[in-house]
Design a protein around this motif. Structure first.
Motif, mmCIF file in Angstrom:
data_model
loop_
_atom_site.group_PDB
_atom_site.id
_atom_site.type_symbol
_atom_site.label_atom_id
_atom_site.label_comp_id
_atom_site.label_asym_id
_atom_site.label_seq_id
_atom_site.Cartn_x
_atom_site.Cartn_y
_atom_site.Cartn_z
ATOM 1 N N ASN A 1 -27.184 -120.207 -10.275
ATOM 2 C CA ASN A 1 -27.560 -118.576 -10.633
ATOM 3 C C ASN A 1 -26.375 -117.983 -10.288
ATOM 4 O O ASN A 1 -26.377 -116.877 -9.424
ATOM 5 C CB ASN A 1 -28.748 -118.158 -9.626
ATOM 6 C CG ASN A 1 -29.426 -116.815 -10.078
ATOM 7 O OD1 ASN A 1 -29.191 -116.428 -11.196
ATOM 8 N ND2 ASN A 1 -29.997 -116.025 -9.023
ATOM 9 N N ASP B 1 -37.477 -118.643 -17.114
ATOM 10 C CA ASP B 1 -36.783 -119.549 -16.046
ATOM 11 C C ASP B 1 -37.896 -120.841 -15.933
ATOM 12 O O ASP B 1 -37.631 -121.719 -15.065
ATOM 13 C CB ASP B 1 -36.730 -118.908 -14.653
ATOM 14 C CG ASP B 1 -38.224 -118.419 -13.988
ATOM 15 O OD1 ASP B 1 -39.404 -118.705 -14.575
ATOM 16 O OD2 ASP B 1 -38.233 -118.121 -12.824
ATOM 17 N N THR C 1 -31.695 -122.959 -17.595
ATOM 18 C CA THR C 1 -32.999 -122.728 -18.352
ATOM 19 C C THR C 1 -32.669 -121.393 -19.273
ATOM 20 O O THR C 1 -31.573 -121.078 -19.338
ATOM 21 C CB THR C 1 -34.127 -122.088 -17.144
ATOM 22 O OG1 THR C 1 -33.659 -120.735 -16.663
ATOM 23 C CG2 THR C 1 -34.435 -123.015 -16.172
ATOM 24 N N HIS D 1 -30.814 -125.558 -10.195
ATOM 25 C CA HIS D 1 -30.757 -124.359 -11.037
ATOM 26 C C HIS D 1 -29.510 -123.694 -10.315
ATOM 27 O O HIS D 1 -29.343 -123.113 -9.332
ATOM 28 C CB HIS D 1 -31.925 -123.452 -10.960
ATOM 29 C CG HIS D 1 -31.735 -122.149 -11.443
ATOM 30 N ND1 HIS D 1 -31.805 -122.054 -12.973
ATOM 31 C CD2 HIS D 1 -31.902 -120.937 -11.077
ATOM 32 C CE1 HIS D 1 -31.929 -120.794 -13.262
ATOM 33 N NE2 HIS D 1 -31.694 -120.130 -12.091
#
Length: 204
Positions: A4, A94, A22, A2
């Motif tokens: 960020n 998320d 996501t 993921h």
């Protein structure tokens, strides 16, 4: 993995095509270009649909809207976010790895609707094929719609002037019906009594 770092992103080209994203990421993007996320992977959507694409969408959606008058189901046209996740309505942003914008969505379980769009599978999804649709996108969408329990899925081929209808069986597998063309009538298993002449959908 993921990623960020959305606050630093200014263009789509800064996204990592190999990254996993996501709905939480999606909410932070402010690009003018439209994106979809399918199983965590980003797909660039085509520029504004061609006039023919829009006309076909209008013809179908107009027929569905007229049919739905006085009924409990609701229909929406793109851009309209549909978030698909096994966790359904309890999913946090998320936890949602698929966000798509079908050309037409029909939702009969109105609890799935919120201010952001729909969370969970619409009863009916209609996609109009465009030259910009990649084979991978088509394959991935077919699979994710099937996996998430979309009851009925139409693929509308504007080039061949044909409609391909897939209905989810009791085993959760899409069964393809006979392609519909010209003077044939398209009906829907989830919209009892709905009928539309295929030729009218593609009329110039």
């Amino acid at each position: 993995m993921h990623l960020n770092f959305n606050a630093q992103l200014m263009t789509i080209d800064q996204l990592d095509p190999a990254g996993t994203y996501t709905y939480a990421d999606y909410l932070q993007w402010t690009f003018e270009e439209r994106l979809e996320i399918i199983k965590g992977k980003i797909f660039k959507m085509s520029p504004a649909p061609a006039r023919r694409h829009q006309k076909i969408s209008f013809q179908i959606s107009n027929g569905i809207y007229n049919y739905l008058k006085g009924k409990s189901c609701e229909a929406y046209t793109a851009p309209f976010d549909v978030r698909l996740t096994p966790l359904k309505r309890n999913a946090k942003p998320d936890q949602v790895y698929t966000v798509v914008q079908p050309d037409i969505s029909v939702i009969c379980d109105l609890d799935k609707l919120d201010d952001q769009g729909c969370i969970g599978a619409p009863e009916l999804i209609i996609e109009i094929l465009s030259p910009g649709n990649s084979k991978k996108e088509m394959k991935d969408k077919f699979e994710v719609y099937q996996e998430n329990g979309v009851k009925e899925y139409w693929l509308v081929d504007s080039t061949e002037k044909a409609i391909f209808v897939y209905v989810l069986n009791e085993s959760g597998i899409f069964i393809g019906l006979k392609p519909l063309i010209d003077e044939e009538i398209v009906t829907s298993s989830v919209l009892p009594g709905f009928e539309m002449l295929v030729g009218e959908i593609f009329a110039e």
